[in-house]
Design a protein around this motif. Sequence first.
Motif, short mmCIF file in Angstrom:
data_model
loop_
_atom_site.label_atom_id
_atom_site.label_comp_id
_atom_site.label_asym_id
_atom_site.label_seq_id
_atom_site.Cartn_x
_atom_site.Cartn_y
_atom_site.Cartn_z
N ASP A 42 27.45 15.61 40.50
CA ASP A 42 26.39 14.63 41.33
C ASP A 42 26.25 15.16 42.61
OD1 ASP A 42 24.71 12.56 41.70
OD2 ASP A 42 26.35 11.03 41.92
N CYS A 43 25.03 16.17 42.75
CA CYS A 43 24.75 16.55 44.22
C CYS A 43 23.64 15.90 44.64
CB CYS A 43 24.55 18.25 43.85
SG CYS A 43 24.14 18.81 45.49
N PRO A 44 24.05 15.28 45.82
CA PRO A 44 22.82 14.62 46.86
C PRO A 44 21.79 15.59 47.38
CG PRO A 44 24.95 14.93 48.14
CD PRO A 44 25.22 15.26 46.77
N LEU A 45 21.88 16.74 46.99
CA LEU A 45 20.89 17.96 47.79
C LEU A 45 19.93 17.92 46.77
CD1 LEU A 45 23.50 20.61 48.88
CD2 LEU A 45 22.15 19.08 50.25
N THR A 46 20.08 17.74 45.46
CA THR A 46 18.90 17.87 44.60
C THR A 46 17.46 17.21 45.02
OG1 THR A 46 20.60 18.10 42.94
CG2 THR A 46 18.14 17.78 42.04
N PRO A 47 17.21 15.98 45.19
CA PRO A 47 16.07 15.55 45.77
C PRO A 47 15.56 16.17 47.17
CG PRO A 47 17.82 13.77 45.70
CD PRO A 47 18.44 14.93 45.12
N TYR A 48 16.54 16.39 47.84
CA TYR A 48 15.92 16.95 48.94
C TYR A 48 15.26 18.55 48.86
CZ TYR A 48 16.14 18.39 54.14
OH TYR A 48 15.59 18.90 55.28
N PHE A 49 16.08 19.13 47.94
CA PHE A 49 15.69 20.52 47.76
C PHE A 49 14.41 20.16 47.05
CE2 PHE A 49 17.74 24.59 46.30
CZ PHE A 49 16.73 25.42 46.79
N SER A 50 14.08 19.53 46.18
CA SER A 50 13.01 19.10 45.19
C SER A 50 11.61 19.02 46.20
CB SER A 50 12.95 18.05 44.41
OG SER A 50 14.10 18.37 43.35
N MET A 77 20.37 30.71 40.17
CA MET A 77 20.71 29.35 39.95
C MET A 77 19.70 28.57 39.54
SD MET A 77 20.30 26.28 41.50
CE MET A 77 19.29 26.53 43.16
N MET A 78 19.74 27.70 38.38
CA MET A 78 18.86 26.83 37.90
C MET A 78 19.15 25.40 38.08
SD MET A 78 18.21 29.64 34.70
CE MET A 78 19.83 30.26 35.06
N LEU A 79 18.24 24.57 38.57
CA LEU A 79 18.56 23.16 38.61
C LEU A 79 17.45 22.58 37.76
CD1 LEU A 79 20.39 20.91 39.86
CD2 LEU A 79 18.82 21.18 41.72
N VAL A 80 17.69 21.83 36.85
CA VAL A 80 16.74 21.08 36.16
C VAL A 80 16.56 19.77 36.70
CG1 VAL A 80 16.28 20.07 33.87
CG2 VAL A 80 17.62 22.02 33.88
N VAL A 81 15.06 19.49 37.04
CA VAL A 81 14.66 18.39 37.76
C VAL A 81 14.19 17.40 36.76
CG1 VAL A 81 12.96 17.45 39.48
CG2 VAL A 81 14.25 19.78 39.72
N ARG A 82 13.43 17.89 35.90
CA ARG A 82 12.79 17.18 34.68
C ARG A 82 12.75 17.75 33.46
NH1 ARG A 82 7.67 16.07 36.85
NH2 ARG A 82 6.52 17.75 35.66
N GLY A 83 13.13 17.12 32.40
CA GLY A 83 13.07 17.43 30.95
C GLY A 83 14.30 18.19 30.61
N ASP A 84 14.17 18.84 29.39
CA ASP A 84 15.34 19.77 29.13
C ASP A 84 15.10 21.15 29.19
OD1 ASP A 84 16.36 17.21 28.43
OD2 ASP A 84 15.72 17.49 26.35
N ALA A 85 16.50 22.07 29.20
CA ALA A 85 15.98 23.38 29.45
C ALA A 85 17.26 24.05 28.51
CB ALA A 85 16.02 23.86 30.62
N CYS A 86 16.90 25.36 28.43
CA CYS A 86 18.04 26.35 27.46
C CYS A 86 18.24 27.42 28.20
CB CYS A 86 17.65 26.30 26.03
SG CYS A 86 18.93 26.92 24.97
N VAL A 87 19.30 27.78 28.31
CA VAL A 87 19.67 29.10 28.92
C VAL A 87 20.57 29.97 28.02
CG1 VAL A 87 20.72 30.62 30.96
CG2 VAL A 87 19.81 28.18 31.40
N LEU A 88 19.85 31.05 27.46
CA LEU A 88 20.37 32.03 26.47
C LEU A 88 20.70 33.21 27.14
CD1 LEU A 88 17.69 30.53 25.16
CD2 LEU A 88 18.48 31.23 23.14
N PRO A 89 21.95 33.57 27.24
CA PRO A 89 22.39 34.92 27.66
C PRO A 89 22.40 35.83 26.65
CG PRO A 89 24.10 33.13 28.21
CD PRO A 89 23.16 32.74 27.18
N ASP A 90 22.23 37.18 26.82
CA ASP A 90 21.84 38.05 25.80
C ASP A 90 23.23 38.30 25.16
OD1 ASP A 90 19.40 38.51 26.31
OD2 ASP A 90 19.27 40.55 26.47
N GLY A 91 23.59 38.15 23.95
CA GLY A 91 24.76 38.29 23.23
C GLY A 91 25.78 37.03 23.47
#
Length: 250
Positions: free
Chosen positions: A115-123, A1-15
């Motif tokens: 829109d998950c309210p858990l995100t700031p608490y998790f951070s 599980m990957m949750l972006v908190v700041r900035g931009d990211a990219c996930v690339l599955p093989d193939g």
Amino acid sequence: MMLVVRGDACVLPDGGEPARLRAGDLAIARGPDPYTCADDPGTAPQVLILPGQECRYPDGRPLNGSMDLGVRTWGNRLDGATVVLIGTYPMRGEISGRLLDALPPLLTLTTDVWDCPLTPYFSQEIVRDEPGQEVVLDRLLDLLVIAALRAWFARPEAEAPAWYKALADPVVGGVLRLLQDDPAYPWTIATLAAKAGVSRAALARRFTALVGEPPMSYLTGWRLALAADRLRDSDDTLDRGAGGVAGVRV
């Protein structure tokens, strides 16, 4: 599980095609196939995360804590443009497989549907170092994943498993919970129908139509899956487990 908190990211599955993520977006990689997480598809991997959470440089050298930035925090620098919260379930069993098999290899939820309210608490919690913190984070990760899966299957185009959709049925949903919560009980169609307040024939028809198999067939499969996970995750033997030691009778 990957949750972006700041900035931009990219996930690339093989193939597979890359998935771009912005702050607040979430991705779940089903595994075990490898994938790359970076700020941009053109960025070369700087770290390899191997089975067992072993971390090495691409040339095979161990990290040896060289990227540690604090409690459960690592990377190039604390003020980096991109910050991602990552959680992992290292094991897969028969029970979890029933749900995971219904997911794509890479699931993404953007902020327009998530829109998950858990995100700031998790951070806040992930960087604390207090007694019982691992338990808190484990439960938060469970809640986060559950909320994400609910949002994923709630989409109009979602293809949820039949048993998942059947949980919303006022009759079949209650029966499914009875079977899942107490699989060792000697359930029969008659006892289940009595609990549901319907006839045996009506329950059998409705359950089979919604779940795709009769109640007793579903119960047998559930017991076998529980027994398989028990044998995998404990020291119980097949002879010992067959007697219902784990609260499961096959």
